[in-house]
Design a protein around this motif. Sequence first.
Motif, short mmCIF file in Angstrom:
data_model
loop_
_atom_site.label_atom_id
_atom_site.label_comp_id
_atom_site.label_asym_id
_atom_site.label_seq_id
_atom_site.Cartn_x
_atom_site.Cartn_y
_atom_site.Cartn_z
N SER A 13 57.44 9.03 12.63
CA SER A 13 58.43 10.10 12.56
C SER A 13 59.84 9.54 12.81
O SER A 13 60.80 9.87 12.09
N GLY A 32 55.11 18.42 4.73
CA GLY A 32 54.33 18.13 5.95
C GLY A 32 55.26 18.11 7.15
O GLY A 32 55.33 17.15 7.90
N THR A 33 55.96 19.22 7.35
CA THR A 33 57.06 19.24 8.33
C THR A 33 56.60 19.07 9.77
O THR A 33 57.37 18.65 10.63
N GLN A 38 62.02 16.38 10.99
CA GLN A 38 62.86 15.88 9.88
C GLN A 38 63.71 17.03 9.33
O GLN A 38 64.90 16.85 9.00
N ASP A 55 54.31 23.10 5.42
CA ASP A 55 53.13 22.48 6.04
C ASP A 55 51.94 23.39 5.81
O ASP A 55 52.10 24.61 5.78
N LEU A 56 50.77 22.78 5.63
CA LEU A 56 49.61 23.66 5.43
C LEU A 56 49.02 24.12 6.76
O LEU A 56 48.13 24.97 6.77
N GLY A 82 52.08 26.11 3.22
CA GLY A 82 51.60 25.82 1.87
C GLY A 82 51.25 24.36 1.72
O GLY A 82 51.47 23.56 2.63
N SER A 83 50.72 24.05 0.56
CA SER A 83 50.35 22.67 0.29
C SER A 83 51.50 22.00 -0.48
O SER A 83 52.34 22.68 -1.06
N LEU A 84 51.52 20.68 -0.48
CA LEU A 84 52.73 20.01 -0.95
C LEU A 84 53.10 20.34 -2.38
O LEU A 84 54.27 20.60 -2.66
N ASN A 98 56.66 12.31 5.49
CA ASN A 98 55.87 11.48 6.41
C ASN A 98 54.45 12.01 6.27
O ASN A 98 54.04 12.92 6.98
N LEU A 111 43.84 16.38 8.86
CA LEU A 111 44.87 16.34 7.83
C LEU A 111 46.23 15.89 8.34
O LEU A 111 47.15 15.69 7.56
N SER A 112 46.38 15.74 9.67
CA SER A 112 47.67 15.24 10.17
C SER A 112 47.85 13.78 9.82
O SER A 112 48.94 13.31 9.59
C1 LIG Z 1 52.09 12.61 9.94
S1 LIG Z 1 52.40 14.36 10.13
C2 LIG Z 1 54.20 14.36 9.97
C3 LIG Z 1 54.88 15.48 10.74
C4 LIG Z 1 56.40 15.40 10.75
N1 LIG Z 1 56.97 15.53 9.42
C5 LIG Z 1 56.89 14.12 11.40
O1 LIG Z 1 57.59 13.33 10.73
O2 LIG Z 1 56.55 13.91 12.58
C6 LIG Z 1 51.83 14.98 8.55
C7 LIG Z 1 51.96 16.50 8.39
O3 LIG Z 1 51.58 16.82 7.04
C8 LIG Z 1 50.81 18.02 7.05
N2 LIG Z 1 50.00 17.99 5.82
C9 LIG Z 1 48.92 17.23 5.55
N3 LIG Z 1 48.49 17.43 4.28
C10 LIG Z 1 49.33 18.33 3.73
C11 LIG Z 1 49.42 18.98 2.46
N4 LIG Z 1 48.54 18.70 1.49
N5 LIG Z 1 50.41 19.88 2.25
C12 LIG Z 1 51.30 20.18 3.24
N6 LIG Z 1 51.27 19.61 4.47
C13 LIG Z 1 50.31 18.70 4.72
C14 LIG Z 1 50.02 17.98 8.35
O4 LIG Z 1 49.62 19.27 8.76
C15 LIG Z 1 51.06 17.32 9.30
O5 LIG Z 1 51.85 18.31 9.96
#
Ligand SMILES: C[S@@+](CC[C@H](N)C(=O)[O-])C[C@H]1O[C@@H](n2cnc3c(N)ncnc32)[C@H](O)[C@@H]1O
Length: 182
Positions: A13, A32-33, A38, A55-56, A82-84, A98, A111-112
């Motif tokens: 991050s 993926g906020t 960010q 973010d989902l 939502g999804s990306l 990220n 999924l994180s």
């Molecule tokens: C590594 S974390 C990053 C969080 C933050 N942006 C940071 O920089 O600390 C990844 C994030 O992506 C989200 N995520 C994973 N797959 C996703 C998808 N398909 N669509 C949206 N968000 C997603 C997860 O829920 C998680 O919050």
Amino acid sequence: MTLEDVYEPDEDSYLLLRHVERLVRGRVLDLGTGCGIQAMAAASKPEVELVIAVDLNPRAVGKALERAKEAGLASRINLVIGSLTDWLRGELDWIIFNPPYLPREEGISELSWSGGEKGGETIERLLKRAYEHLKPDGAILLVYSSLTGLDKDIFRGYRVELLEELPLFFERLFCVLLQPRL
Ligand SMILES: C[S@@+](CC[C@H](N)C(=O)[O-])C[C@H]1O[C@@H](n2cnc3c(N)ncnc32)[C@H](O)[C@@H]1O
């Protein structure tokens, strides 16, 4: 950690954050906020018009909204569950991501951090479509790891600039800037 938990900002991050603070402007999509780290950095910049943060994980979006309100930035961030690829819309100046980038571990679905079997599947899904939604001078800021399994031609179609490489104990993290080739 389960999907319901919100990702706590970590080395990846802060690596991305350094470049978000320095570079982004205009219309920004933060994929993926998580807790919104960010998105809030981007929204604090006067040269940023609007941030869409996706973010989902509903708990992540809830937490990011709470933090944005506390910081007086809620009106500058459009937070959505939502999804990306749902939110690849319109013309964007910057996409910040990220992503989950590590290979899946036996029996654990998280999924994180897990980007799929090889780790790079989520990144691949994004890059296949992102260029259609960037302005001609638009760009992507992306983080991944030396442990991420990426197809060798994943960046085909993009000019790639390595902005920073961060050695950690078990892996190296990379922050790259990707610009679609015209
Ligand atoms: C590594 S974390 C990053 C969080 C933050 N942006 C940071 O920089 O600390 C990844 C994030 O992506 C989200 N995520 C994973 N797959 C996703 C998808 N398909 N669509 C949206 N968000 C997603 C997860 O829920 C998680 O919050």
